[in-house]
Design an enzyme around this catalytic site. Sequence first.
Site, PDB file in Angstrom:
ATOM      1  CE  LYS A  22      -3.955   1.711   2.801  1.00  0.00           C
ATOM      2  NZ  LYS A  22      -4.807   1.338   3.956  1.00  0.00           N
ATOM      3  CB  SER A  74      -8.159   3.039   3.290  1.00  0.00           C
ATOM      4  OG  SER A  74      -7.270   2.479   4.228  1.00  0.00           O
ATOM      5  CB  THR A 127      -7.288   2.585  11.091  1.00  0.00           C
ATOM      6  OG1 THR A 127      -6.046   2.870  10.468  1.00  0.00           O
ATOM      7  CG2 THR A 127      -7.408   3.396  12.376  1.00  0.00           C
ATOM      8  N   GLY A 185     -10.902  -1.566   9.798  1.00  0.00           N
ATOM      9  CA  GLY A 185     -11.439  -2.535   8.836  1.00  0.00           C
ATOM     10  C   GLY A 185     -10.807  -2.475   7.460  1.00  0.00           C
ATOM     11  CB  SER A 186      -8.311  -0.176   6.004  1.00  0.00           C
ATOM     12  OG  SER A 186      -9.105   0.985   6.061  1.00  0.00           O
TER      13      SER A 186
END
Length: 556
Positions: free
Chosen positions: A109, A189, A210, A212-213
């Site tokens: 990411k 995200s 943080t 559920g990302s």
Amino acid sequence: MPTKHLLQIMMIVASSLPLGHCAPRNGRVEFPPLLDATLDELQSGLNGGHFTSVDLIRAYTARIEQVNPRLHAINEINPDAISIAAHHDALRHSGHLIGPLHGIPVVIKDNIATADKMNNTAGSYVLVGAEVPEDSTVARKLREAGAIILGKANLSQWSGARGAITQGWSAYGGQCIGAYFPEMDPDGSSSGSGTAASIGLAWAALGTDTTGSIADPSSKHNLVGIKPTMGLTSRYLVVPISEHQDTVGPMARTVKDAAYLLSAIAGSDKNDNYTSASPFGEKPPDYVAACKGKGLHGKRIGVPRHMLQLGSDRPSDYMIEVFNSALDVLREQGAELVDHIFLSGAADLVSRKYSPFVTGPDMMADIPRYFSQLKTNPNNITTMIQLRDFIHKDIREEYPEKGTQSWDRGISRGYDNTSPVWWENYSAQAELAGPQGIAGAVKEHSLDAIVLPTEYLSILAAPLGNPVISVPVGRTPDDAPLVRNEFGTLNLKGPNQPFGLGFSGARFSEEALIEIAYAFEQATMVRKTIVPYIQPETELEDIVSKTEQTNGNLEL
Ligand SMILES: *[C@@H]1O[C@H](CO)[C@@H](O)[C@H](O)[C@H]1NC(C)=O
Ligand SMILES: *[C@@H]1O[C@H](CO)[C@@H](O)[C@H](O)[C@H]1NC(C)=O
Ligand SMILES: *[C@@H]1O[C@H](CO)[C@@H](O)[C@H](O)[C@H]1NC(C)=O
Ligand SMILES: *[C@@H]1O[C@H](CO)[C@@H](O)[C@H](O)[C@H]1NC(C)=O
Ligand SMILES: CC(=O)N[C@H]1CO[C@H](CO)[C@@H](O)[C@@H]1O
């Protein structure tokens, strides 16, 4: 251009290394399809000389180029990936393997920093050109395990912490889209990590979580995601939201592959002292070894069904049907289910009674701290107000269509996580998420795990950093309607939408969760039954046969 020339030579040398030695080059070699290729398959092909890491980089890069103009999953490709791969090929050829991920391409990411030619932007132009003093700890550990960092994956900008923006949108990377139905909202995200791992733009990906990302996009992208316990993986030089909730973890296509990645990146780190809470120190358990038969045998698993009736987004009857069938599988595989357990803190967690006053003030302290750690801070940002001003003024950041509401609230609140008000909110929420949440349920019912459809689980696990693992369990029917997201920009729901089964448990219980998830996966094997509607075309055989022709021509 000498550099390019040199690279070409290295490519040719590397590609030709195993030729004529081990591989039967008669077209009968089986290449693992890159949509689903596992680590074991890739390593066996590499060790057998059927293809090289350079071939892998070329294949994945071609695949990225085929879909990225539409899906915007990848923000940057590592310009040194080919030469790194050539080096790994040479090492392999001389019998030296760096680690279990030797020569395997991974994307991370775009909030996980690397001290190489790639930027770490969190999707924002404010960080383009920024330099870090060294690799983030998880990037370093990936390299130490032998992985090749092929690129940076798009994300919801600032991991969704800036304000009202469509999931998967960033100024720097554009709008990421999911691959399972037209204009699929990619969730987030870790959106680009989700799309990239799901359609084989790399072997697997790292995301960050943080609230559920990792788990939620893994569910929607037909992936296995592990959101590790906060403190199991280091956040050093990862663009933060909340020091109390952020974690870095794997998004992969099988439980075993996710376990390989987790084993590679886990471990305590002096640069992130939350990792000193880990009972394992620098040596985490062997999560790959947890992928063995009968992992569900004798496990006690709680089902907090009332979670499905909280909040505004209720599961469809169809999803509940699939969930109930999954519970049957758990029973058949030897688990003991404790149905209808009740978590008294859940309703207040779902209504987010305290969480904005915990993660918001965390962000006010943590984002400026990230800027202070930069070796090169091109826009001289040191405060949240300066950051917001940059975003407001730079037209590429698309303000005000894309808002800064989270920062506006944080700035007007006027305090960070050193305030007594922060502590009161944190303590109140910790009571809900701990004694009245997962920890309380685990103790009261002597559970190894709790289970829910993944998207109903993350909110319970986020506040105290409990682990979550999501495994593919089903997809919506072909006649499911398209439903636009709140911005009217993409389809939030649609047909062929994958969803996952999520397991959570006590902090640092990843080993048991992996045993459970592996047994469930092996009993169901749902991932391969769900086919993306768009995927890249290039396969290893295209690359390898082209390389052979090139080599042949050069030899003439
Ligand atoms: C990183 O950003 C710089 C601009 O500062 C750009 O020139 C470079 O190409 C970027 N790196 C990659 C790998 O895209
Ligand atoms: C946490 O780590 C930082 C450096 O990374 C250090 O300055 C600080 O003192 C540590 N805090 C505690 C409570 O150990
Ligand atoms: C940042 O600060 C440096 C050193 O003071 C200065 O040279 C540079 O122009 C500044 N950059 C911006 C974008 O303000
Ligand atoms: C949480 O923070 C809000 C906003 O600062 C404050 O009004 C409230 O009293 C706090 N709640 C608790 C339980 O401390
Ligand atoms: C590697 C890659 O394709 N990067 C692209 C990401 O998206 C931005 C915005 O659309 C493009 O400019 C990049 O080329």
